[in-house]
Write an enzyme that holds these catalytic residues in place. Sequence first.
Site, PDB file in Angstrom:
ATOM      1  N   HIS A   1      43.821  51.509  33.018  1.00 49.50           N
ATOM      2  CA  HIS A   1      43.478  52.656  31.786  1.00 49.50           C
ATOM      3  C   HIS A   1      41.987  52.177  31.471  1.00 49.50           C
ATOM      4  O   HIS A   1      41.386  53.313  31.260  1.00 49.50           O
ATOM      5  CB  HIS A   1      44.428  52.162  30.885  1.00 49.50           C
ATOM      6  CG  HIS A   1      44.270  53.070  29.548  1.00 49.50           C
ATOM      7  ND1 HIS A   1      45.124  54.269  29.419  1.00 49.50           N
ATOM      8  CD2 HIS A   1      43.454  53.297  28.457  1.00 49.50           C
ATOM      9  CE1 HIS A   1      44.587  55.060  28.402  1.00 49.50           C
ATOM     10  NE2 HIS A   1      43.812  54.532  27.862  1.00 49.50           N
TER      11      HIS A   1
ATOM     12  N   HIS B   1      33.863  59.700  24.553  1.00 48.43           N
ATOM     13  CA  HIS B   1      34.091  60.468  23.366  1.00 48.43           C
ATOM     14  C   HIS B   1      32.696  61.094  22.681  1.00 48.43           C
ATOM     15  O   HIS B   1      32.500  62.049  22.455  1.00 48.43           O
ATOM     16  CB  HIS B   1      34.688  59.455  22.308  1.00 48.43           C
ATOM     17  CG  HIS B   1      36.133  59.520  22.448  1.00 48.43           C
ATOM     18  ND1 HIS B   1      36.850  60.523  22.354  1.00 48.43           N
ATOM     19  CD2 HIS B   1      36.925  58.432  22.729  1.00 48.43           C
ATOM     20  CE1 HIS B   1      38.207  59.954  22.475  1.00 48.43           C
ATOM     21  NE2 HIS B   1      38.208  58.644  22.632  1.00 48.43           N
TER      22      HIS B   1
ATOM     23  N   HIS C   1      45.850  59.304  29.505  1.00 47.21           N
ATOM     24  CA  HIS C   1      46.392  59.517  28.115  1.00 47.21           C
ATOM     25  C   HIS C   1      47.398  60.535  28.082  1.00 47.21           C
ATOM     26  O   HIS C   1      47.781  60.974  26.854  1.00 47.21           O
ATOM     27  CB  HIS C   1      45.007  60.086  27.154  1.00 47.21           C
ATOM     28  CG  HIS C   1      44.217  59.156  26.956  1.00 47.21           C
ATOM     29  ND1 HIS C   1      44.304  58.683  25.279  1.00 47.21           N
ATOM     30  CD2 HIS C   1      43.435  58.022  27.245  1.00 47.21           C
ATOM     31  CE1 HIS C   1      43.267  57.550  25.261  1.00 47.21           C
ATOM     32  NE2 HIS C   1      43.063  57.279  26.154  1.00 47.21           N
TER      33      HIS C   1
ATOM     34  N   HIS D   1      46.863  59.575  19.897  1.00 51.94           N
ATOM     35  CA  HIS D   1      45.647  59.654  20.904  1.00 51.94           C
ATOM     36  C   HIS D   1      46.297  59.855  22.599  1.00 51.94           C
ATOM     37  O   HIS D   1      45.364  59.948  23.502  1.00 51.94           O
ATOM     38  CB  HIS D   1      45.402  58.082  20.989  1.00 51.94           C
ATOM     39  CG  HIS D   1      44.334  57.672  19.924  1.00 51.94           C
ATOM     40  ND1 HIS D   1      42.934  57.645  19.696  1.00 51.94           N
ATOM     41  CD2 HIS D   1      44.954  57.665  18.613  1.00 51.94           C
ATOM     42  CE1 HIS D   1      42.377  57.247  18.452  1.00 51.94           C
ATOM     43  NE2 HIS D   1      43.667  57.250  17.909  1.00 51.94           N
TER      44      HIS D   1
ATOM     45  N   HIS E   1      37.535  63.484  18.398  1.00 51.21           N
ATOM     46  CA  HIS E   1      38.169  62.488  19.115  1.00 51.21           C
ATOM     47  C   HIS E   1      39.417  63.030  20.209  1.00 51.21           C
ATOM     48  O   HIS E   1      39.158  62.660  21.168  1.00 51.21           O
ATOM     49  CB  HIS E   1      38.586  61.514  18.226  1.00 51.21           C
ATOM     50  CG  HIS E   1      39.053  60.124  19.078  1.00 51.21           C
ATOM     51  ND1 HIS E   1      38.054  59.145  19.138  1.00 51.21           N
ATOM     52  CD2 HIS E   1      40.272  59.758  19.501  1.00 51.21           C
ATOM     53  CE1 HIS E   1      38.710  58.536  20.020  1.00 51.21           C
ATOM     54  NE2 HIS E   1      39.965  58.413  20.082  1.00 51.21           N
TER      55      HIS E   1
ATOM     56  N   ASP F   1      39.486  55.848  16.548  1.00 52.40           N
ATOM     57  CA  ASP F   1      39.432  54.714  17.229  1.00 52.40           C
ATOM     58  C   ASP F   1      39.114  53.584  16.416  1.00 52.40           C
ATOM     59  O   ASP F   1      39.570  52.226  16.715  1.00 52.40           O
ATOM     60  CB  ASP F   1      38.660  54.423  18.529  1.00 52.40           C
ATOM     61  CG  ASP F   1      39.164  54.966  19.739  1.00 52.40           C
ATOM     62  OD1 ASP F   1      40.363  55.311  19.887  1.00 52.40           O
ATOM     63  OD2 ASP F   1      38.519  55.218  20.755  1.00 52.40           O
TER      64      ASP F   1
ATOM     65  N   TRP G   1      39.772  55.697  25.291  1.00 54.18           N
ATOM     66  CA  TRP G   1      38.824  56.436  26.198  1.00 54.18           C
ATOM     67  C   TRP G   1      37.275  56.262  25.605  1.00 54.18           C
ATOM     68  O   TRP G   1      37.380  56.568  24.555  1.00 54.18           O
ATOM     69  CB  TRP G   1      39.308  58.081  26.004  1.00 54.18           C
ATOM     70  CG  TRP G   1      38.523  59.197  26.634  1.00 54.18           C
ATOM     71  CD1 TRP G   1      38.175  60.100  25.864  1.00 54.18           C
ATOM     72  CD2 TRP G   1      37.920  59.266  27.834  1.00 54.18           C
ATOM     73  NE1 TRP G   1      37.224  61.218  26.495  1.00 54.18           N
ATOM     74  CE2 TRP G   1      37.085  60.597  27.883  1.00 54.18           C
ATOM     75  CE3 TRP G   1      37.867  58.400  29.246  1.00 54.18           C
ATOM     76  CZ2 TRP G   1      36.309  61.108  29.204  1.00 54.18           C
ATOM     77  CZ3 TRP G   1      37.432  59.046  30.049  1.00 54.18           C
ATOM     78  CH2 TRP G   1      36.534  60.133  30.204  1.00 54.18           C
TER      79      TRP G   1
ATOM     80  N   ASP H   1      39.036  54.878  31.200  1.00 51.69           N
ATOM     81  CA  ASP H   1      38.325  55.116  29.655  1.00 51.69           C
ATOM     82  C   ASP H   1      37.073  54.974  29.923  1.00 51.69           C
ATOM     83  O   ASP H   1      36.102  55.394  29.398  1.00 51.69           O
ATOM     84  CB  ASP H   1      39.171  54.179  28.781  1.00 51.69           C
ATOM     85  CG  ASP H   1      40.161  54.901  28.134  1.00 51.69           C
ATOM     86  OD1 ASP H   1      40.440  56.057  28.226  1.00 51.69           O
ATOM     87  OD2 ASP H   1      40.873  53.946  27.223  1.00 51.69           O
TER      88      ASP H   1
ATOM     89  N   ARG I   1      42.541  52.912  14.028  1.00 53.50           N
ATOM     90  CA  ARG I   1      44.052  52.728  14.545  1.00 53.50           C
ATOM     91  C   ARG I   1      44.578  51.618  14.472  1.00 53.50           C
ATOM     92  O   ARG I   1      45.735  51.261  14.376  1.00 53.50           O
ATOM     93  CB  ARG I   1      44.174  53.556  16.021  1.00 53.50           C
ATOM     94  CG  ARG I   1      43.284  52.775  17.031  1.00 53.50           C
ATOM     95  CD  ARG I   1      43.632  53.402  18.295  1.00 53.50           C
ATOM     96  NE  ARG I   1      44.606  53.267  18.912  1.00 53.50           N
ATOM     97  CZ  ARG I   1      44.908  53.938  20.088  1.00 53.50           C
ATOM     98  NH1 ARG I   1      43.902  54.377  20.809  1.00 53.50           N
ATOM     99  NH2 ARG I   1      46.180  53.520  20.676  1.00 53.50           N
TER     100      ARG I   1
ATOM    101  N   ASP J   1      40.276  62.762  24.285  1.00 47.64           N
ATOM    102  CA  ASP J   1      41.632  62.196  24.756  1.00 47.64           C
ATOM    103  C   ASP J   1      42.421  63.047  25.656  1.00 47.64           C
ATOM    104  O   ASP J   1      43.069  62.589  26.750  1.00 47.64           O
ATOM    105  CB  ASP J   1      42.253  61.523  23.566  1.00 47.64           C
ATOM    106  CG  ASP J   1      41.916  60.074  22.980  1.00 47.64           C
ATOM    107  OD1 ASP J   1      41.205  59.347  23.948  1.00 47.64           O
ATOM    108  OD2 ASP J   1      42.192  59.862  21.949  1.00 47.64           O
TER     109      ASP J   1
END
Length: 314
Positions: free
Chosen positions: A168, A26, A145, A79, A135, A64, A21, A172, A67, A139
């Site tokens: 996606h 964010h 998500h 997430h 965060h 992010d 995302w 995002d 991860r 999401d």
Amino acid sequence: MQSLLNVLLLFTTYLNLVAAWGSLGHRTTTALALLYIPQDHPAELLLQTLLHGQDPTTAALFPDRIRYIPSFAYTAPWHYIDALDNPPHQCGINITRDCLPEGCVVSAIANHTDRVASPSLPLWQRGQSLRFMLHFFGDVHQPLHTENLSRGGNDIDITFDGAKHNLHSVWDTLIPKKIVEIAGEKKLLNSNQWDLKNETEAAYAWAEFLYARYRGSTIAEEVYSVCTHDAAECSLRWASEANKWVCKYVFEGGLEELQNKDLGGEYFEGAVPIIEEMVLKGGRRLARWLMMIAWDLKHELAETKTDEMIVQEL
Ligand SMILES: *[C@@H]1O[C@H](CO)[C@@H](O)[C@H](O)[C@H]1NC(C)=O
Ligand SMILES: *[C@@H]1O[C@H](CO)[C@@H](O)[C@H](O)[C@H]1NC(C)=O
Ligand SMILES: *[C@@H]1O[C@H](CO)[C@@H](O)[C@H](O)[C@H]1NC(C)=O
Ligand SMILES: *[C@@H]1O[C@H](CO)[C@@H](O)[C@H](O)[C@H]1NC(C)=O
């Protein structure tokens, strides 16, 4: 200390791999939360103390950034929640079925809310949990998500403004960016040195725009009074709300239709109010959440001295 240094080194290496995302979404969710927190509320002190003065919209990107680091791989399932529903015919989250044993965005919001509010944890750990919280409030409001189909649309190839992407990343990143780009061109955003490459400034400008537009609206007001009692229950409610859009808009016309047209046109236009509403709700709810936690901690916060924090952090 050694491992801290490693993490910092990895940070710079992995920065460019980030795809989630989008960071604009964010940052804007967090920037909105800052606008909704009244001046001098203990929530300001909570952010300052636990983030050690870092800009909260940047702190929100931390999950992010880590991860894809192997030692943080266990955080990746936090997430999202992969609803095993059947869009566009039937949508819905079943928490027992859909939240993995490793966790999901719903359980992660609950976990990190608890941790931020735990005076027994070291401050740096609570700071990390606050970054996760900032965060995941973003999401949990992104429809894709909350969907298993084709890995939340990651495996669906589409075209957006003439370029190949996956579905996606349309939700995002591409739609939010285009909204802001257009608003920037039309001078709708209150930004003197408009430059989309400077994402922080873009996020603050977009947040101010949304804040002004929805001021006093039922969406902003209803959200304010909604759900603060139980983190797991509230975040499930929010995830379910986002998931409804998966059937109602994201996949509404079926897969074939998505792949037969350029999504930068009519599809984009229809998505604008949805994205705006979800970003607004994320920011509004995050503000309310931070205020609630900080209110309970206000005595602790008042007593925490900065030098104590630094010692503990090292
Ligand atoms: C949710 O999933 C669990 C586990 O798969 C199942 O036992 C339960 O019946 C489901 N609940 C609903 C309301 O479908
Ligand atoms: C809660 O967060 C901590 C810190 O990131 C993590 O170690 C733990 O596994 C999480 N617990 C759950 C149930 O997700
Ligand atoms: C969930 O998504 C994965 C990956 O796209 C797929 O292999 C699996 O069949 C899906 N599960 C269900 C129940 O749809
Ligand atoms: C973005 O712009 C703001 C305001 O012009 C500035 O303070 C900030 O340093 C810039 N950030 C980056 C990363 O360039």
